[in-house]
Design an enzyme around this catalytic site. Structure first.
Site, mmCIF file in Angstrom:
data_model
loop_
_atom_site.group_PDB
_atom_site.id
_atom_site.type_symbol
_atom_site.label_atom_id
_atom_site.label_comp_id
_atom_site.label_asym_id
_atom_site.label_seq_id
_atom_site.Cartn_x
_atom_site.Cartn_y
_atom_site.Cartn_z
ATOM 1 C CB SER A 296 -4.085 6.244 8.252
ATOM 2 O OG SER A 296 -4.241 5.439 9.397
ATOM 3 C CG HIS B 78 -0.408 0.661 2.416
ATOM 4 N ND1 HIS B 78 -0.997 1.765 3.005
ATOM 5 C CD2 HIS B 78 0.693 0.397 3.166
ATOM 6 C CE1 HIS B 78 -0.307 2.126 4.055
ATOM 7 N NE2 HIS B 78 0.727 1.326 4.184
ATOM 8 C CB CYS C 76 2.731 3.943 5.628
ATOM 9 S SG CYS C 76 2.556 2.554 6.770
ATOM 10 C CD GLN D 271 -7.443 3.236 9.942
ATOM 11 O OE1 GLN D 271 -8.209 3.956 9.299
ATOM 12 N NE2 GLN D 271 -6.256 3.663 10.371
ATOM 13 C CG HIS E 210 -4.606 3.854 2.358
ATOM 14 N ND1 HIS E 210 -3.609 3.579 3.259
ATOM 15 C CD2 HIS E 210 -5.619 4.406 3.092
ATOM 16 C CE1 HIS E 210 -4.003 3.922 4.487
ATOM 17 N NE2 HIS E 210 -5.217 4.442 4.402
#
Length: 241
Positions: free
Chosen positions: A232, A131, A191, A209, A235
């Site tokens: 977050s 990701h 990330c 999530q 993505h």
């Protein structure tokens, strides 16, 4: 009135039969029984069953009792061979029974046209994905290893991620796509998995999530996702296993 000579215990309307009459009746019954035992039963006329199909016809009609002898028998020739089905003890060969019938049309299609039954697939319990994350000011923690304080908006983060996705989707083959994804993740992802090329390893359902988890398990192998939004950030995901 009772007849003369009749016993008194008999009714007046019935006189005893003479013994000679009884003996004669018994003699007639014995004669009839003897004749019935001596004479054989009369043969019933033979009823010929209808043909199995209209095309099964005999070459010669059956001869009745009033018919004369055949030409071969009249001329003293050898015995004639009976036609199949007329006095022959052997059954007719199978080919003769179905001769002349049209061939049955097959209602089944070829194996190529046959509908394939899909195999039952096992439920997916774990996946492995790459990701690439872009955080924005509305993220849960707007900071990363690249920037201590992230000031980009959601629209700016989405636009940047779409441009990165175009570069990955333009690659031919899954190997090139994976290599390009890992290269961009190491450079652009916010990330901590960027050091591994965006590889999060294997994880099961419910460990990420909800939106990220649902998108990961919905992908097929080597499929690239669209833009996925979570707490977050935004993505793009590439499923490996």
């Amino acid at each position: 009135l009772p007849r003369q000579g009749a016993p008194e215990h008999l009714p007046p309307c019935r006189a005893p039969r003479p013994r000679e009459h009884v003996r004669a009746r018994r003699a007639r019954l014995r004669v009839w029984s003897a004749r019935a035992m001596a004479e054989p039963d009369a043969k019933r006329p033979r009823v010929r069953a209808p043909a199995l199909a209209p095309h099964l016809t005999l070459s010669s009609a059956p001869r009745g009792p009033s018919s004369g002898p055949s030409p071969a028998a009249a001329g003293g020739g050898g015995s004639t061979r009976p036609a199949p089905g007329l006095g022959s003890s052997k059954p007719a060969p199978p080919d003769d029974l179905f001769a002349g019938l049209p061939e049955a049309a097959s209602s089944t299609g070829s194996t190529k046209d046959a509908q394939k039954i899909p195999e039952a697939s096992r439920p997916v319990t774990h996946v492995r994905v790459l990701h690439l994350l872009k955080k924005h000011t509305g993220s849960r923690r707007p900071s990363s290893w690249r920037e201590k304080v992230i000031k980009r908006t959601l629209e700016e983060a989405t636009y940047e991620l779409k441009e990165l996705r175009k570069k990955i989707a333009a690659c031919d083959g899954k190997e090139k796509m994976r290599a390009e994804f890992e290269r961009l993740a190491r450079k652009e992802s916010d990330c901590s998995s960027a050091k591994k090329g965006g590889d999060l390893g294997k994880f099961g359902r419910g460990q990420m999530q909800p939106t990220f988890d649902e998108a990961s398990f919905a992908l097929k192998l080597d499929e690239l996702s669209g833009i996925v939004s979570s707490d977050s950030g935004v993505h793009i995901i590439l499923r490996l296993e």
